[in-house]
Design an enzyme around this catalytic site. Structure first.
Site, mmCIF file in Angstrom:
data_model
loop_
_atom_site.group_PDB
_atom_site.id
_atom_site.type_symbol
_atom_site.label_atom_id
_atom_site.label_comp_id
_atom_site.label_asym_id
_atom_site.label_seq_id
_atom_site.Cartn_x
_atom_site.Cartn_y
_atom_site.Cartn_z
ATOM 1 N N GLU A 54 19.683 -23.319 27.084
ATOM 2 C CA GLU A 54 18.312 -23.367 26.576
ATOM 3 C C GLU A 54 17.525 -22.127 26.978
ATOM 4 O O GLU A 54 16.772 -21.560 26.177
ATOM 5 C CB GLU A 54 17.596 -24.622 27.102
ATOM 6 N N LEU A 300 56.615 -37.918 36.739
ATOM 7 C CA LEU A 300 55.188 -37.724 37.003
ATOM 8 C C LEU A 300 54.363 -38.077 35.773
ATOM 9 O O LEU A 300 53.359 -38.806 35.863
ATOM 10 C CB LEU A 300 54.929 -36.282 37.417
#
Length: 368
Positions: A54, A300
């Site tokens: 912004e 995993l």
């Protein structure tokens, strides 16, 4: 005058330029539109600790912002962190209308920015292109709301679904062009995780070459050879070994002396692989790691899948066949028992890369 949705799409494209540079902050893009409907300023959050989107957009617009509108992907902040509140900058600029993609779940904002703007007489419209903005911000949102990082699962496999042969040979399945994409992924994430078997068999570096905007911490779940490439390359990137090997702490002395870190997993509180891996993810989240790339192996990835922890997948399919009932598949673990409960991926895309097929998609748990 461009429609709000079109302006928000442009703001999203701006925000994406901050990928890998701003985390653990969110990627944010912003446009300033003058009273005649002309875009007079644009900006994005360019780096962690730097001005927010912004402020960059308002600075570019100058006095032309007065009486106009501001279009921003995420609710403007209303607290002082590394920078001042964006809400005050918006009010001071004389903006009359703010178009917001989604609210910011960060506890110090979470609707407070909108409330402050509305108290100042600024009209706010929330939810423009919300689905698209949520896809952009999903990793940030997950970290803020759950304390866990966004998990990106990556693997390369043959056409018959194998990530290694029956002997464990896996280099190389994919093409050099595919491996270039993997290096790009490594260069924008906070950590790259592998299991002990993958670390032993492949002896990888797990660094981005060339380097990207981030230097990922390498994480090994289990044991590691103190003379491996991972253990002897600490000048290139950090290394964490998460282990339950409490009976032989001296094994890691040389690693620690070189600057590596050992994360001890208390087996009395974490009796199984699922709880141990969940503990590691929580620790990475505590360290404010937003994006974590998991490169295998199958055990995993299977544990992560069983934990319902995978958020995004990147898969390279090579036109090769290796066969073998004992050849390794990409996702092991317990898996799904009924096809009706299979994980459906969304935002999917296929593309040809160097003779391979490259697939990307997200799980259907992504915030909408």
């Amino acid at each position: 005058m461009p429609a709000d949705h079109d302006l928000m799409a442009r703001a999203i494209r701006l925000a994406e330029q901050g990928r890998g540079h701003v985390e653990p902050n969110p990627m944010v893009g912003c446009l300033v539109v003058d009273p005649r409907g002309e875009v007079v300023g644009e900006g994005w959050h360019e780096r962690f600790g730097g001005p927010h989107a912004e402020v960059n957009a308002l600075t570019a617009a100058g006095e032309r912002a007065r009486g106009g509108a501001l279009v921003v992907t995420l609710e403007p902040c209303c607290h002082t962190g590394k920078t001042g509140p964006c809400t005050r900058a918006i009010i001071a600029a004389g903006v009359k209308r703010v178009v917001i993609g989604v609210r910011d779940p960060f506890p110090q904002v979470d609707g407070g920015g909108i409330a402050e703007l509305e108290r100042a007489g600024i009209a706010c419209e929330i939810g423009v292109a919300a689905a698209e903005v949520n896809r952009l911000l999903a990793p940030y949102q997950k970290l803020v709301t759950s304390g866990r990082p966004w998990i990106i699962a990556k693997w390369a496999m043959t056409l018959d679904g194998k990530i290694a042969t029956r002997t464990g040979s896996s280099q190389w399945i994919s093409s050099p062009a595919a491996r270039e994409i993997v290096h790009q992924l490594r260069g924008r994430v906070d950590a790259v995780v592998v299991g002990a078997r993958t670390a032993k068999l492949d002896d990888p570096l797990l660094t981005a070459r060339p380097v990207g905007p981030r230097v990922a911490t390498r994480v090994v779940i289990g044991d590691i050879d103190p003379e491996s490439k991972l253990a002897t390359s600490l000048d290139q990137a950090p290394l964490i070994v998460a282990t339950t090997d409490l009976e032989r702490p001296e094994r890691f002395d040389s690693l620690v002396e070189r600057g590596g870190e050992v994360l001890w997993l208390p087996v009395d509180r974490l009796p199984d692989r699922e709880s141990q891996l969940d503990f590691v993810l929580a620790e990475l989240g505590r360290r404010r790691m937003t994006n974590v790339l998991v490169e295998g192996g199958g055990r995993l990835l299977g544990t992560l899948f069983d934990l319902d922890a995978i958020d995004e997948v990147h898969v390279f399919v090579a036109p090769k066949l290796v066969g073998g009932r004992d050849a390794v598949s990409p996702i092991a673990g317990v898996g799904i028992g009924d096809m009706g409960a299979a994980c459906n991926l969304v935002d999917t895309e296929w593309q040809a890369v160097g003779g391979d097929l490259y697939f990307t998609g997200q799980t259907n748990r992504t915030v909408d």
